[in-house]
Design a protein around this motif. Structure first.
Motif, PDB file in Angstrom:
ATOM      1  N   GLY A 123       0.823  -1.206   0.000  1.00  0.00           N
ATOM      2  CA  GLY A 123       0.000   0.000   0.000  1.00  0.00           C
ATOM      3  C   GLY A 123       0.851   1.248   0.000  1.00  0.00           C
ATOM      4  N   ASN A 145      -3.260   0.112  -4.134  1.00  0.00           N
ATOM      5  CA  ASN A 145      -4.114  -0.207  -2.983  1.00  0.00           C
ATOM      6  C   ASN A 145      -5.358  -1.020  -3.350  1.00  0.00           C
ATOM      7  OD1 ASN A 145      -2.303   1.412  -1.686  1.00  0.00           O
ATOM      8  ND2 ASN A 145      -3.680   3.103  -1.274  1.00  0.00           N
ATOM      9  N   ALA A 146      -5.759  -0.973  -4.615  1.00  0.00           N
ATOM     10  CA  ALA A 146      -7.009  -1.663  -4.959  1.00  0.00           C
ATOM     11  C   ALA A 146      -6.910  -2.510  -6.221  1.00  0.00           C
ATOM     12  CB  ALA A 146      -8.133  -0.637  -5.118  1.00  0.00           C
ATOM     13  N   CYS A 170      -7.344  -9.296   2.860  1.00  0.00           N
ATOM     14  CA  CYS A 170      -7.219  -7.925   2.366  1.00  0.00           C
ATOM     15  C   CYS A 170      -6.791  -7.026   3.523  1.00  0.00           C
ATOM     16  CB  CYS A 170      -8.578  -7.460   1.822  1.00  0.00           C
ATOM     17  SG  CYS A 170      -8.617  -5.711   1.425  1.00  0.00           S
ATOM     18  N   CYS A 172      -6.899  -3.814   4.497  1.00  0.00           N
ATOM     19  CA  CYS A 172      -7.603  -2.597   4.103  1.00  0.00           C
ATOM     20  C   CYS A 172      -7.236  -1.510   5.111  1.00  0.00           C
ATOM     21  CB  CYS A 172      -9.091  -2.908   4.049  1.00  0.00           C
ATOM     22  SG  CYS A 172     -10.074  -1.616   3.326  1.00  0.00           S
ATOM     23  N   SER A 173      -8.199  -0.804   5.628  1.00  0.00           N
ATOM     24  CA  SER A 173      -7.920   0.281   6.578  1.00  0.00           C
ATOM     25  C   SER A 173      -9.250   0.750   7.144  1.00  0.00           C
ATOM     26  CB  SER A 173      -7.250   1.431   5.826  1.00  0.00           C
ATOM     27  OG  SER A 173      -7.130   2.562   6.655  1.00  0.00           O
ATOM     28  N   GLY A 176     -10.973   2.694   4.847  1.00  0.00           N
ATOM     29  CA  GLY A 176     -11.757   2.011   3.818  1.00  0.00           C
ATOM     30  C   GLY A 176     -13.192   1.828   4.256  1.00  0.00           C
ATOM     31  N   TYR A 186      -6.481   7.888  -0.846  1.00  0.00           N
ATOM     32  CA  TYR A 186      -6.237   6.689  -0.031  1.00  0.00           C
ATOM     33  C   TYR A 186      -7.569   6.060   0.382  1.00  0.00           C
ATOM     34  CZ  TYR A 186      -4.251   3.776   3.739  1.00  0.00           C
ATOM     35  OH  TYR A 186      -3.891   2.726   4.558  1.00  0.00           O
ATOM     36  N   CYS A 187      -8.475   6.903   0.943  1.00  0.00           N
ATOM     37  CA  CYS A 187      -9.782   6.389   1.381  1.00  0.00           C
ATOM     38  C   CYS A 187     -10.522   5.749   0.210  1.00  0.00           C
ATOM     39  CB  CYS A 187     -10.668   7.526   1.916  1.00  0.00           C
ATOM     40  SG  CYS A 187     -10.233   8.040   3.574  1.00  0.00           S
ATOM     41  N   LYS A 190      -9.048   2.461  -0.673  1.00  0.00           N
ATOM     42  CA  LYS A 190      -9.286   1.440   0.359  1.00  0.00           C
ATOM     43  C   LYS A 190     -10.762   1.023   0.396  1.00  0.00           C
ATOM     44  CE  LYS A 190      -5.142   0.721   2.101  1.00  0.00           C
ATOM     45  NZ  LYS A 190      -4.509  -0.604   2.127  1.00  0.00           N
ATOM     46  N   CYS A 218      -9.271  -3.907   8.916  1.00  0.00           N
ATOM     47  CA  CYS A 218      -9.431  -2.448   8.840  1.00  0.00           C
ATOM     48  C   CYS A 218      -8.849  -1.785  10.087  1.00  0.00           C
ATOM     49  CB  CYS A 218     -10.915  -2.113   8.703  1.00  0.00           C
ATOM     50  SG  CYS A 218     -11.608  -2.741   7.183  1.00  0.00           S
TER      51      CYS A 218
END
Ligand SMILES: NC(=O)c1ccc[n+]([C@@H]2O[C@H](COP(=O)([O-])OP(=O)(O)OC[C@H]3O[C@@H](n4cnc5c(N)ncnc54)[C@H](O)[C@@H]3O)[C@@H](O)[C@H]2O)c1
Length: 316
Positions: A123, A145-146, A170, A172-173, A176, A186-187, A190, A218
């Motif tokens: 990422g 990232n995706a 995954c 993610c965050s 996300g 970034y958002c 994610k 996340c």
């Protein structure tokens, strides 16, 4: 008549699974054995990827490390071998390039065998207000990232489906699941990664006796350098976490085959509240938690994963 039967069956299943969930939330779940599994981790050259690699090597898995930074990746291989990893393989791979992912995936299949656990972890973050975010970083964030997740699934999922055995993870965050000021690209990337992994989770659930698991992680900020300089207003609610703790919780969630892991626990509250409260209440909550100012002093890693602008076009 069909509707009545259908609804009754649904309610029965819903109740049964609800009780099952309650019991498994109280009684600690047994952890699966990953010795003999082949775990591929993208972005293994530093931070979380490195910590996961060392842990899975210690658990007896064959570990395949991918990173754009080969020197860092070789250091991870050394650390994983030191931890007892008997079979650790490092490959240089720019996950943003479809052609490179497919080429290196072929190489892995030939040299190591089929991957049975895929951890999409690589990422990058731009960390600028939207209007200051360069176009090439928007594209780069999405590719790494995706979109790279589409290529890695295409490369490794067919063998998992054939064997009806596998695990898709995954990284993610929290970004996300909730929009955060100063993190637009970034958002968005994610959220895309989350949606992709969740969609595949449902798609795979239709396989008869499906044994391919999905885990979506996340986390809020943790201290690897990626979000260097970011702040939190109330650390007792939303602490900036230690990477070792995060890595251990992720390994536990994977071994317990959890579908979702949100870190820290308080973030579950924020996520649920978001669906229930008014936008003005949400802004007030976000201001209170410092979410609108957390990126103000962001420094990050200088140019982490950022290629020269002229290299962008190869991301076709
Ligand atoms: N650090 C945090 O606070 C935080 C919070 C939530 C989610 N995450 C996510 O966790 C994951 C790991 O983050 P981290 O903190 O360990 O970051 P990190 O910067 O330490 O590690 C990222 C790794 O990805 C590699 N990478 C970058 N571009 C690549 C590419 N094109 N192909 C292959 N490898 C590439 C980098 O070389 C690096 O080794 C990321 O997906 C990140 O978005 C991090």
């Amino acid at each position: 008549m069909n509707t009545i039967l259908d609804t009754t069956v649904f309610l029965g299943k819903f109740l049964y699974y609800g009780l099952e969930f309650l019991v498994t939330s109280i009684v600690p779940k047994s952890k699966k054995d990953v010795a003999g599994e082949t775990v591929l981790i993208t972005g293994a050259g530093s931070g979380l990827g490195r910590l996961l690699a060392v842990r899975f090597a210690g658990l007896g898995a064959t570990v395949v490390l991918w990173d754009i930074n080969q020197e860092a990746n070789l250091e991870t291989r050394r650390l994983a071998q030191e931890k007892g990893g008997a079979r650790v393989f490092a490959y240089k791979c720019d996950c943003s390039s479809r052609q490179e992912v497919y080429r290196v995936a072929d190489q892995v299949r030939g040299e190591v065998g089929d991957v049975t656990m895929l951890i999409n972890n690589a990422g990058i973050v731009t960390g600028k207000p939207f209007l200051a975010t360069p176009d090439h970083m928007v594209e780069r964030s999405f590719y790494i990232n995706a979109i790279s997740h589409f290529w890695t699934y295409k490369a490794f999922l067919p063998a998992m489906v054939k064997a009806n055995h596998g695990h898709l993870v995954c990284i993610c965050s929290l970004a996300g699941m909730v929009g955060i000021s100063g993190l637009s690209d970034y958002c968005a990337s994610k959220f895309a990664a989350f949606g992709f992994a969740e969609s595949l989770f449902f798609e795979l659930s239709h396989i008869k006796e499906n044994q391919i698991r999905t885990t979506i992680i996340c986390p809020f900020f943790f201290n690897t350098g990626m979000f260097e300089g970011c702040t939190t207003k109330y650390p007792f609610l939303l602490p900036i976490m230690e990477p070792e703790d995060v890595a251990q919780k992720i390994v536990n969630a994977i071994l317990e085959e959890k579908v979702y892991l949100i870190l820290p626990k308080f973030a579950y509250v924020a996520f649920v509240l978001k669906q229930l409260i008014s936008p003005k209440m949400m802004i007030a909550l976000s201001d209170y938690l410092g979410a609108n100012t957390s990126m103000t002093s962001f420094r990050g890693r200088a140019k982490a994963g950022e290629p020269p602008v002229e290299a962008e076009r190869k991301c076709d």
